[in-house]
Design a protein around this motif. Structure first.
Motif, mmCIF file in Angstrom:
data_model
loop_
_atom_site.group_PDB
_atom_site.id
_atom_site.type_symbol
_atom_site.label_atom_id
_atom_site.label_comp_id
_atom_site.label_asym_id
_atom_site.label_seq_id
_atom_site.Cartn_x
_atom_site.Cartn_y
_atom_site.Cartn_z
ATOM 1 N N PRO A 176 -4.005 2.759 10.630
ATOM 2 C CA PRO A 176 -3.919 1.393 11.163
ATOM 3 C C PRO A 176 -5.254 0.646 11.125
ATOM 4 N N ALA A 177 -6.344 1.328 11.456
ATOM 5 C CA ALA A 177 -7.656 0.670 11.433
ATOM 6 C C ALA A 177 -8.048 0.295 10.008
ATOM 7 N N LEU A 178 -7.731 1.152 9.032
ATOM 8 C CA LEU A 178 -8.020 0.839 7.629
ATOM 9 C C LEU A 178 -7.276 -0.418 7.210
ATOM 10 N N ILE A 179 -6.020 -0.511 7.553
ATOM 11 C CA ILE A 179 -5.233 -1.679 7.171
ATOM 12 C C ILE A 179 -5.772 -2.942 7.835
ATOM 13 N N THR A 180 -6.185 -2.829 9.066
ATOM 14 C CA THR A 180 -6.791 -3.968 9.746
ATOM 15 C C THR A 180 -8.044 -4.439 9.024
ATOM 16 N N ARG A 181 -8.898 -3.504 8.605
ATOM 17 C CA ARG A 181 -10.114 -3.869 7.884
ATOM 18 C C ARG A 181 -9.801 -4.559 6.566
ATOM 19 N N ILE A 182 -8.805 -4.066 5.858
ATOM 20 C CA ILE A 182 -8.417 -4.675 4.577
ATOM 21 C C ILE A 182 -7.932 -6.105 4.820
ATOM 22 N N MET A 218 0.855 -1.180 0.000
ATOM 23 C CA MET A 218 0.000 0.000 0.000
ATOM 24 C C MET A 218 0.896 1.236 0.000
ATOM 25 N N MET A 219 0.507 2.240 -0.765
ATOM 26 C CA MET A 219 1.174 3.532 -0.743
ATOM 27 C C MET A 219 0.229 4.556 -0.141
ATOM 28 N N VAL A 220 0.722 5.346 0.793
ATOM 29 C CA VAL A 220 -0.077 6.322 1.524
ATOM 30 C C VAL A 220 0.481 7.708 1.249
ATOM 31 N N GLY A 221 -0.364 8.635 0.792
ATOM 32 C CA GLY A 221 0.156 9.966 0.526
ATOM 33 C C GLY A 221 -0.912 10.972 0.193
ATOM 34 N N ASN A 222 -0.481 12.220 0.054
ATOM 35 C CA ASN A 222 -1.403 13.327 -0.194
ATOM 36 C C ASN A 222 -1.528 13.674 -1.673
ATOM 37 N N SER A 223 -0.767 13.009 -2.537
ATOM 38 C CA SER A 223 -0.833 13.284 -3.971
ATOM 39 C C SER A 223 -1.539 12.150 -4.687
ATOM 40 N N MET A 224 -2.692 12.464 -5.271
ATOM 41 C CA MET A 224 -3.407 11.449 -6.036
ATOM 42 C C MET A 224 -2.569 11.006 -7.231
ATOM 43 N N ARG A 225 -1.906 11.959 -7.861
ATOM 44 C CA ARG A 225 -1.139 11.675 -9.077
ATOM 45 C C ARG A 225 0.089 10.821 -8.810
ATOM 46 N N SER A 226 0.796 11.104 -7.723
ATOM 47 C CA SER A 226 2.081 10.444 -7.486
ATOM 48 C C SER A 226 2.027 9.300 -6.487
ATOM 49 N N GLY A 278 -1.322 -2.515 -6.732
ATOM 50 C CA GLY A 278 -1.325 -2.404 -5.282
ATOM 51 C C GLY A 278 -2.482 -1.583 -4.743
ATOM 52 N N TRP A 279 -2.346 -1.180 -3.488
ATOM 53 C CA TRP A 279 -3.354 -0.387 -2.793
ATOM 54 C C TRP A 279 -2.884 1.054 -2.691
ATOM 55 N N GLY A 280 -3.789 2.001 -2.898
ATOM 56 C CA GLY A 280 -3.460 3.412 -2.756
ATOM 57 C C GLY A 280 -4.388 4.082 -1.762
ATOM 58 N N THR A 281 -3.820 4.780 -0.788
ATOM 59 C CA THR A 281 -4.621 5.452 0.230
ATOM 60 C C THR A 281 -4.303 6.942 0.229
ATOM 61 N N TYR A 282 -5.338 7.735 0.034
ATOM 62 C CA TYR A 282 -5.203 9.181 -0.067
ATOM 63 C C TYR A 282 -5.426 9.830 1.291
ATOM 64 N N PRO A 310 -11.348 -1.073 -6.324
ATOM 65 C CA PRO A 310 -11.563 -1.606 -4.972
ATOM 66 C C PRO A 310 -10.328 -1.441 -4.090
ATOM 67 N N ARG A 311 -9.204 -1.074 -4.687
ATOM 68 C CA ARG A 311 -7.972 -0.907 -3.918
ATOM 69 C C ARG A 311 -7.687 0.563 -3.600
ATOM 70 N N TYR A 312 -8.649 1.408 -3.830
ATOM 71 C CA TYR A 312 -8.511 2.825 -3.480
ATOM 72 C C TYR A 312 -9.231 3.114 -2.169
ATOM 73 N N ASN A 313 -8.558 3.857 -1.298
ATOM 74 C CA ASN A 313 -9.172 4.299 -0.046
ATOM 75 C C ASN A 313 -8.759 5.735 0.236
ATOM 76 N N ALA A 314 -9.586 6.430 0.998
ATOM 77 C CA ALA A 314 -9.266 7.778 1.455
ATOM 78 C C ALA A 314 -9.543 7.854 2.949
ATOM 79 N N ILE A 315 -8.636 8.490 3.665
ATOM 80 C CA ILE A 315 -8.809 8.681 5.100
ATOM 81 C C ILE A 315 -8.627 10.161 5.417
ATOM 82 N N GLU A 316 -9.127 10.569 6.567
ATOM 83 C CA GLU A 316 -9.042 11.982 6.936
ATOM 84 C C GLU A 316 -7.649 12.362 7.414
ATOM 85 N N ASP A 317 -6.988 11.452 8.106
ATOM 86 C CA ASP A 317 -5.638 11.710 8.608
ATOM 87 C C ASP A 317 -4.964 10.375 8.902
#
Length: 240
Positions: free
Chosen positions: A230-236, A177-185, A195-199, A218-225
């Motif tokens: 950790p909870a998102l990864i647990t759910r996945i 999974m890649m976690v970041g603030n850039s949708m493009r990168s 893979g999984w991408g989390t915005y 189905p491998r796209y997710n967005a979180i507030e902060d």
């Protein structure tokens, strides 16, 4: 390593610590320095567009980061003043760029705790773009360096880049999974690689980094902060 995900990649700038706001402050200084040397019809919006065009034009020459931004400011100053910009203004622009390389690092909320928590159960990899020395400086000052299993400072974030990184440091992009603030990168390329991408929105986003969210994946997710990561990864991993 347990579950579907074995490797978590983190972007650095504006994901783990503040960065874009320093570019905005310097861009304000750029406009201030040029206001007495440009035609009256060149307003702030037009000046910003000129600078952005130079930045885009120079990405292939200088890459991402402060040095390319500083050179783009100088180039734009010469262009919009018809080569009449005073040397003193050029000097001030260089000083403004140098100051950007000395701003203290301020971690974003939940950054340290999220990396610490995930480092206990997964491989964690830092994947960032920018000036090599500046990125190394920021990582050292952040206090997070020892938590990462690997650090990759790359010229561009592409599906091919992610495939190579997560194959070398993990079990391939499918289990990363890649976690970041850039949708493009940060998000779209790893999803493209399988893979999984989390915005994680930051608020200030450089126009170059804009892309549409891959909401159909189905491998796209967005979180507030990062506190929610950790909870998102647990759910996945639980298949929820």
């Amino acid at each position: 390593m347990t579950g579907n995900l074995t490797t978590i990649g983190f972007d650095a700038d504006d994901t783990l610590w503040h960065n874009e706001r320093f570019f905005r402050v310097t861009q304000d200084r750029f406009a201030e320095l040029l206001q007495d040397h440009t035609p009256v019809e060149l307003d702030r919006t037009a000046l910003d567009h000129k600078l952005l065009a130079a930045e885009k034009r120079n990405l292939g020459r200088y890459g991402y980061g402060v040095k390319g931004f500083t050179l783009s400011m100088v180039e734009t100053a010469i262009e919009v003043t018809d080569q009449q910009v005073p040397a003193s203004v050029i000097q001030e622009l260089i000083v403004a760029g140098q100051m950007m390389l000395s701003y203290p690092i301020e971690l974003l909320p939940h950054a340290q705790k999220a990396v610490e928590q995930l480092a206990a159960s997964h491989r964690v990899v830092l994947v960032t773009k920018g000036d090599l020395l500046d990125q190394e400086r920021k990582l050292a000052q952040s206090g997070l360096g020892d938590l990462f299993d690997a650090v990759e400072i790359v010229s561009e974030k592409t599906p091919e880049t992610y495939h190579e990184i997560f194959t070398r440091h993990g079990e391939g992009p499918e289990r990363a999974m890649m976690v970041g603030n850039s949708m493009r990168s940060d998000v779209v390329p790893l999803i493209t690689a399988g893979g999984w991408g989390t915005y994680v929105p930051h608020g200030l986003v450089w126009e170059v980094e804009y892309a549409e969210a891959p909401k159909d994946s189905p491998r796209y997710n967005a979180i507030e902060d990062l506190g929610q990561l950790p909870a998102l990864i647990t759910r996945i991993e639980d298949g929820l």
